[in-house]
Design a protein around this motif. Structure first.
Motif, PDB file in Angstrom:
ATOM      1  N   GLU A   1      -0.355   3.865 -10.818  1.00 26.48           N
ATOM      2  CA  GLU A   1      -1.255   3.024 -11.600  1.00 26.48           C
ATOM      3  C   GLU A   1      -0.678   1.607 -11.664  1.00 26.48           C
ATOM      4  O   GLU A   1       0.530   1.459 -11.658  1.00 26.48           O
ATOM      5  CB  GLU A   1      -1.384   3.587 -13.012  1.00 26.48           C
ATOM      6  CG  GLU A   1      -2.036   4.953 -13.082  1.00 26.48           C
ATOM      7  CD  GLU A   1      -3.557   4.874 -13.033  1.00 26.48           C
ATOM      8  OE1 GLU A   1      -4.097   3.784 -12.770  1.00 26.48           O
ATOM      9  OE2 GLU A   1      -4.192   5.900 -13.234  1.00 26.48           O
ATOM     10  N   PRO A   2      -1.456   0.579 -11.782  1.00 24.02           N
ATOM     11  CA  PRO A   2      -2.901   0.589 -11.704  1.00 24.02           C
ATOM     12  C   PRO A   2      -3.377   0.670 -10.269  1.00 24.02           C
ATOM     13  O   PRO A   2      -2.745   0.126  -9.375  1.00 24.02           O
ATOM     14  CB  PRO A   2      -3.282  -0.754 -12.319  1.00 24.02           C
ATOM     15  CG  PRO A   2      -2.135  -1.638 -11.987  1.00 24.02           C
ATOM     16  CD  PRO A   2      -0.925  -0.774 -11.984  1.00 24.02           C
ATOM     17  N   LYS A   3      -4.492   1.337 -10.063  1.00 21.56           N
ATOM     18  CA  LYS A   3      -5.001   1.465  -8.696  1.00 21.56           C
ATOM     19  C   LYS A   3      -6.508   1.286  -8.698  1.00 21.56           C
ATOM     20  O   LYS A   3      -7.176   1.621  -9.669  1.00 21.56           O
ATOM     21  CB  LYS A   3      -4.609   2.820  -8.119  1.00 21.56           C
ATOM     22  CG  LYS A   3      -4.991   4.000  -8.990  1.00 21.56           C
ATOM     23  CD  LYS A   3      -4.343   5.265  -8.476  1.00 21.56           C
ATOM     24  CE  LYS A   3      -4.538   6.429  -9.410  1.00 21.56           C
ATOM     25  NZ  LYS A   3      -3.783   7.608  -9.031  1.00 21.56           N
TER      26      LYS A   3
ATOM     27  N   PRO B   1      -3.295  -3.418  -0.047  1.00 20.12           N
ATOM     28  CA  PRO B   1      -4.282  -2.385   0.283  1.00 20.12           C
ATOM     29  C   PRO B   1      -3.707  -1.271   1.142  1.00 20.12           C
ATOM     30  O   PRO B   1      -2.831  -1.504   1.971  1.00 20.12           O
ATOM     31  CB  PRO B   1      -5.361  -3.158   1.035  1.00 20.12           C
ATOM     32  CG  PRO B   1      -4.671  -4.350   1.579  1.00 20.12           C
ATOM     33  CD  PRO B   1      -3.429  -4.599   0.798  1.00 20.12           C
ATOM     34  N   LEU B   2      -4.203  -0.087   0.900  1.00 18.19           N
ATOM     35  CA  LEU B   2      -3.897   1.042   1.776  1.00 18.19           C
ATOM     36  C   LEU B   2      -5.147   1.313   2.591  1.00 18.19           C
ATOM     37  O   LEU B   2      -6.141   1.806   2.063  1.00 18.19           O
ATOM     38  CB  LEU B   2      -3.532   2.276   0.943  1.00 18.19           C
ATOM     39  CG  LEU B   2      -3.542   3.628   1.660  1.00 18.19           C
ATOM     40  CD1 LEU B   2      -2.488   3.678   2.732  1.00 18.19           C
ATOM     41  CD2 LEU B   2      -3.303   4.758   0.688  1.00 18.19           C
ATOM     42  N   PRO B   3      -5.171   0.954   3.862  1.00 14.84           N
ATOM     43  CA  PRO B   3      -6.384   1.190   4.646  1.00 14.84           C
ATOM     44  C   PRO B   3      -6.487   2.650   5.041  1.00 14.84           C
ATOM     45  O   PRO B   3      -5.673   3.155   5.799  1.00 14.84           O
ATOM     46  CB  PRO B   3      -6.207   0.296   5.865  1.00 14.84           C
ATOM     47  CG  PRO B   3      -4.766   0.041   5.962  1.00 14.84           C
ATOM     48  CD  PRO B   3      -4.124   0.318   4.649  1.00 14.84           C
TER      49      PRO B   3
ATOM     50  N   PHE C   1       1.020   1.169   4.106  1.00  9.11           N
ATOM     51  CA  PHE C   1       0.569   2.475   4.578  1.00  9.11           C
ATOM     52  C   PHE C   1       1.144   3.595   3.743  1.00  9.11           C
ATOM     53  O   PHE C   1       0.830   4.746   3.960  1.00  9.11           O
ATOM     54  CB  PHE C   1       0.903   2.652   6.057  1.00  9.11           C
ATOM     55  CG  PHE C   1       0.007   1.845   6.938  1.00  9.11           C
ATOM     56  CD1 PHE C   1      -1.277   2.263   7.184  1.00  9.11           C
ATOM     57  CD2 PHE C   1       0.428   0.653   7.485  1.00  9.11           C
ATOM     58  CE1 PHE C   1      -2.128   1.523   7.974  1.00  9.11           C
ATOM     59  CE2 PHE C   1      -0.424  -0.095   8.269  1.00  9.11           C
ATOM     60  CZ  PHE C   1      -1.695   0.340   8.516  1.00  9.11           C
ATOM     61  N   SER C   2       2.015   3.242   2.816  1.00  4.92           N
ATOM     62  CA  SER C   2       2.514   4.261   1.908  1.00  4.92           C
ATOM     63  C   SER C   2       1.705   4.207   0.628  1.00  4.92           C
ATOM     64  O   SER C   2       1.603   3.161   0.003  1.00  4.92           O
ATOM     65  CB  SER C   2       3.986   3.999   1.604  1.00  4.92           C
ATOM     66  OG  SER C   2       4.312   4.647   0.413  1.00  4.92           O
ATOM     67  N   PRO C   3       1.106   5.318   0.232  1.00  6.61           N
ATOM     68  CA  PRO C   3       0.279   5.286  -0.977  1.00  6.61           C
ATOM     69  C   PRO C   3       1.079   4.889  -2.210  1.00  6.61           C
ATOM     70  O   PRO C   3       0.532   4.308  -3.143  1.00  6.61           O
ATOM     71  CB  PRO C   3      -0.258   6.707  -1.094  1.00  6.61           C
ATOM     72  CG  PRO C   3       0.416   7.517  -0.074  1.00  6.61           C
ATOM     73  CD  PRO C   3       1.083   6.621   0.885  1.00  6.61           C
ATOM     74  N   ARG C   4       2.369   5.177  -2.216  1.00  8.69           N
ATOM     75  CA  ARG C   4       3.144   4.928  -3.427  1.00  8.69           C
ATOM     76  C   ARG C   4       3.341   3.447  -3.699  1.00  8.69           C
ATOM     77  O   ARG C   4       3.694   3.057  -4.799  1.00  8.69           O
ATOM     78  CB  ARG C   4       4.498   5.608  -3.328  1.00  8.69           C
ATOM     79  CG  ARG C   4       4.351   7.100  -3.262  1.00  8.69           C
ATOM     80  CD  ARG C   4       5.670   7.803  -3.230  1.00  8.69           C
ATOM     81  NE  ARG C   4       5.511   9.148  -2.685  1.00  8.69           N
ATOM     82  CZ  ARG C   4       4.966  10.143  -3.336  1.00  8.69           C
ATOM     83  NH1 ARG C   4       4.501   9.964  -4.541  1.00  8.69           N
ATOM     84  NH2 ARG C   4       4.854  11.334  -2.775  1.00  8.69           N
ATOM     85  N   GLN C   5       3.165   2.616  -2.717  1.00  5.30           N
ATOM     86  CA  GLN C   5       3.395   1.195  -2.911  1.00  5.30           C
ATOM     87  C   GLN C   5       2.108   0.389  -2.935  1.00  5.30           C
ATOM     88  O   GLN C   5       2.168  -0.827  -2.937  1.00  5.30           O
ATOM     89  CB  GLN C   5       4.284   0.656  -1.787  1.00  5.30           C
ATOM     90  CG  GLN C   5       5.638   1.255  -1.785  1.00  5.30           C
ATOM     91  CD  GLN C   5       6.407   0.887  -0.549  1.00  5.30           C
ATOM     92  OE1 GLN C   5       5.857   0.321   0.381  1.00  5.30           O
ATOM     93  NE2 GLN C   5       7.685   1.209  -0.539  1.00  5.30           N
ATOM     94  N   SER C   6       0.977   1.057  -2.916  1.00  7.17           N
ATOM     95  CA  SER C   6      -0.239   0.274  -2.766  1.00  7.17           C
ATOM     96  C   SER C   6      -1.059   0.284  -4.049  1.00  7.17           C
ATOM     97  O   SER C   6      -0.927   1.176  -4.888  1.00  7.17           O
ATOM     98  CB  SER C   6      -1.064   0.819  -1.612  1.00  7.17           C
ATOM     99  OG  SER C   6      -1.295   2.173  -1.813  1.00  7.17           O
TER     100      SER C   6
END
Lengths: 170, 191, 411
Positions: free
Chosen positions: B111-113, B48-50, B80-85
């Motif tokens: 994707e998938p997200k 998760p990316l909080p 916290f990195s969007p690219r890994q979440s």
């Protein structure tokens, strides 16, 4: 017994000193609940604040906030709350200005903390602090088209479509 | 949480054992579809990316911390990195000033997200029907699961996350290439 | 910096002398995990030393002051919850006290003590968050996992008192909506008994911990005169050495009946802020204990609000069965309650400092103007000055020790 304490002797002292120093430019003074409230013409507000800070020991600026009284000659107001920590004494200073010419001298040279408070007053009410080092919007977006805390600005989000009058009888 | 309402598979002190997907078992082999195997993996390792902005963020901290312990669901690792979440958790009021930032974060995710909207403010603007607040994040990004509440209790958050896990487990591998999905993104003007 | 020694902390004079000029710009925020809240800092760095910082805030500006102009007085409590959500009851009570001051409502002693108990619990909850996060940012995750649970215990008290956990909307103008139940008292007593050993252990983990001390002492120092210039209040000001506490300077809610200390620091660095908050938790526990004793001695066990039917919605069964209650219900809901004209300023000692409510009433059902003095908003503007000359990693620690709460910052 009221739930607050009144410092009558300090209030009297401040009133006397200010009336002596500012004369007719001190438009009014009255006690509202526990706090003395002084209204001063906007040209001399900086002078008055400096006087309070240097002569009367009001070293702490609690807050600055704008006001809007629609329909009056001097619509916009700026309210300063000052605090003398040594004496445990608070006072309120007000100044009013016309909507066409909303300018007051800045207080940032007296208190560094006035910086954001004046930016907030600019953002919300469009009150310009003349001489402010960085007067731009603080909470709203840079390109926000209005001064939202003025009474004529609507509160509600204009893009909502789920609230129509037929449903709610507004 | 009282002892009687423990979510199945999460008893204290025992490792979480995930039930195997449907398939054919024989001596020495187990056959299932790729889709289900991948769904199983995705479901139990969501990162998760909080995106915590206000009060709901504090309630999310409660959910994360020892008492409610979100790591039971394979969500130990906050990214916290969007690219890994995989999962964007939007918690708290999103002001109009923040909306472009949120959109940017969403588009940066691979994707998938999935998107979880926690709390009344993120879902609909909540009590803040004002000029400065975005009236629901679904105006800028698509949302999978909404959690009501102001703020929701940690149990509700856990429930929402279980719903997301269900979505992740059962999602078709082709969904992200489908026309409906493309249309959805076009609707939100996301390429 | 020579190898193996502590860096020469806070090179403000070097920055001022213009000694740093290989500058890079770094954008920190608005959604950076280290900022604990959404605000943006554009930092100018030389190597790792901060030369200047420019802040942008307003990312969760929710227009509290504007909304408050359209809400009846009793509905504004919900807004105050969401300001400093780490210690919502203090905000609630602060607002109630402001209206009580405006209307001249006097409270029975028992109610005031009950308020004190709740407010001090809220202060503990607030300081737990801040101090465990300081630990987290200094590299110690244990305190966060271990001590944070005690917020849950405090939430349980809130739940028993008002039904909510975080955004409590606790109390009514004139007191509480109901008496504290036996379970609530039990839970408060349990906290008084079981929390001190945990707090002690928390202190054992960090207070004399060499690593923590090296990391935080002299980190982000702020002298008292500058802090006063910037309008800092609360633990941040006390850490700089000024013993200003609203509970003592302008006692409200019978705080003058209690015996407690106002802890102060010396340098206003991260360690001092941490220690001031830590000591305040002990003082809060002591205040709660004193209040419990005072309440135990009182013969009255049932009063939970002043006699102000104009302000508190009567229970539904009374509304349906008694004319009096129906009239009051109608009066409150339709906004027929008489409010005096006038303006008051009331402040309470919030988790972060002087939380002020400047209320201007024109006699209508809603405030004419409500200005909220949010301590975060006022002291966070000092951050560039504090961070200047420090290292980037220390700036993060400084930020978390200032306890900037985004909801309070942006209003």
């Amino acid at each position: 017994m009221p739930a607050f304490a009144i410092k009558a002797d300090r209030d009297q002292l401040v009133t006397d000193r200010l009336t002596a120093a500012f004369g007719a430019d001190l438009l009014s003074h009255e006690r509202l609940y526990d706090v003395m409230c002084f209204t001063v013409v906007k040209e001399r507000v900086h002078e008055l604040l400096a006087f309070l800070k240097n002569e009367l020991d009001f070293g702490f600026l609690t807050s600055i906030c704008g006001m809007h009284h629609p329909g009056e000659a001097l619509e916009l107001g700026l309210v300063y709350h000052l605090h003398s920590m040594h004496n445990g004494h608070r006072i309120r200073v007000k100044t009013y200005m016309a909507l066409k010419d909303p300018q007051v001298p800045t207080a940032t040279d007296l208190w560094a903390g006035a910086n954001w408070m004046e930016r907030e007053a600019w953002d919300f009410f469009g009150i310009k602090a003349v001489g402010h080092p960085n007067l731009k919007r603080i909470l709203n977006m840079e390109d926000f088209p209005a001064f939202p805390m003025r009474k004529d600005y609507p509160l509600e989000d204009p893009t909502r479509q789920d609230k129509n009058d037929s449903m709610f009888g507004r | 949480m009282s002892e009687k309402t423990i979510i199945p598979g999460t008893e204290r002190g025992k490792p979480t054992i995930v039930a195997p997907p449907e398939g054919h078992t024989g001596s020495g082999f187990f056959a299932t579809t790729v889709e289900q195997a991948i769904g199983l993996a995705r479901k139990n390792s969501l990162w998760p990316l909080p995106f915590a902005t206000s009060c709901c963020g504090i309630e999310f901290m409660s959910t994360m911390s020892a008492h409610y312990d979100l790591s039971r669901f394979g969500m130990e690792r906050l990214s916290f990195s969007p690219r890994q979440s995989d999962l964007l958790m939007v918690m708290g009021t999103i002001a109009k000033k923040m909306a472009p930032v949120l959109r940017e974060v969403y588009t940066q995710m691979a994707e998938p997200k999935w998107v979880l909207s926690m709390g009344a403010c993120a879902s609909s603007g909540g009590i803040f029907d004002s000029y400065s607040v975005l009236q629901g994040i679904d105006r800028v990004i698509p949302v999978d699961v909404y959690i009501p509440g102001c703020p929701p209790r940690p149990e509700q958050v856990i429930d929402g996350i279980l719903k997301i896990q269900e979505l992740a487990a059962n999602e078709s591998l082709r969904r992200r290439y489908s026309k409906e999905y493309e249309d959805l993104l076009t609707k939100y003007k996301i390429d | 910096m020579s190898e193996g020694t502590k860096p020469d902390y806070w090179q403000r004079d070097v920055v001022d002398a213009g000694g740093l000029n290989e500058l890079t710009t770094l954008n920190l925020g608005p959604t950076h995990p280290a900022t604990h809240g959404i605000f943006q800092n554009v930092l100018t760095l030389d190597g790792e030393i901060i030369v200047s910082a420019e802040q942008t805030i307003g990312y969760i500006h929710r227009a509290f002051e504007k909304i408050a102009e359209r809400r009846p007085f009793y509905q504004i409590t919900t807004l105050t919850d969401r300001m400093n959500y780490c210690s919502a009851p203090i905000n609630n009570m602060g607002w109630h006290m402001t209206v009580e001051k405006l209307c001249g409502i006097e409270l029975p002693k028992r109610v005031e003590y009950m308020r004190v108990i709740v407010m001090e619990l809220a202060r503990i909850a607030d300081h737990i968050i801040c101090n465990t996060i300081i630990g987290q940012d200094a590299g110690a995750t244990t305190p966060f996992l271990y001590v944070y649970q005690w917020r849950e215990k405090i939430y349980e008290v809130y739940e028993e008192v008002c039904g909510a956990r975080l955004t409590t909307n606790m109390g009514r103008i004139g007191g509480f909506e109901r008496n504290f139940s036996d379970l609530a008292w039990q839970r408060i007593r349990a906290i008084l008994k079981e929390f001190p050993p945990v707090l002690k252990e928390f202190e054992k983990l960090l207070v004399r911990n060499r690593i923590f001390m090296d990391r935080t002492i002299n980190c982000g120092p702020f002298p008292a005169d500058r802090a006063l210039q910037y309008g800092c209040t609360g633990p941040n000001l006390r850490a700089s050495g000024v013993d200003y506490d609203v509970r003592v300077a302008d006692p409200y809610s019978s705080y003058s009946d209690f015996d407690f200390l106002v802890p102060v620091g010396q340098n206003g660095d991260v360690y001092d802020r941490f220690m001031v908050r830590q000591q305040e938790m002990w003082e809060s526990l002591s205040i709660i204990r004193q209040a419990m004793e005072k309440l135990d001695k009182m013969a009255d066990k049932t009063t939970f609000r002043a006699d102000v039917p104009d302000w508190v919605l009567p229970p539904k069964e009374e509304v349906y069965n008694q004319m009096e209650a129906l009239i009051y219900h109608f009066k409150i809901v339709m906004g027929e309650t008489e409010v005096p004209r006038g303006e008051v300023y009331h402040c309470v000692e919030g988790g972060n400092g002087e939380l002020g409510f400047y209320l201007v009433s024109d006699g209508g059902r809603t405030p004419f103007r409500l200005h909220l003095r949010r301590p975060c908003f006022i002291y966070y503007q000092a951050f560039p000055e504090i961070a200047k000359g420090g290292l980037l990693s220390d700036a993060i620690l400084t930020m978390s020790s200032m306890n900037v709460i985004a909801g309070e910052l942006d209003a």
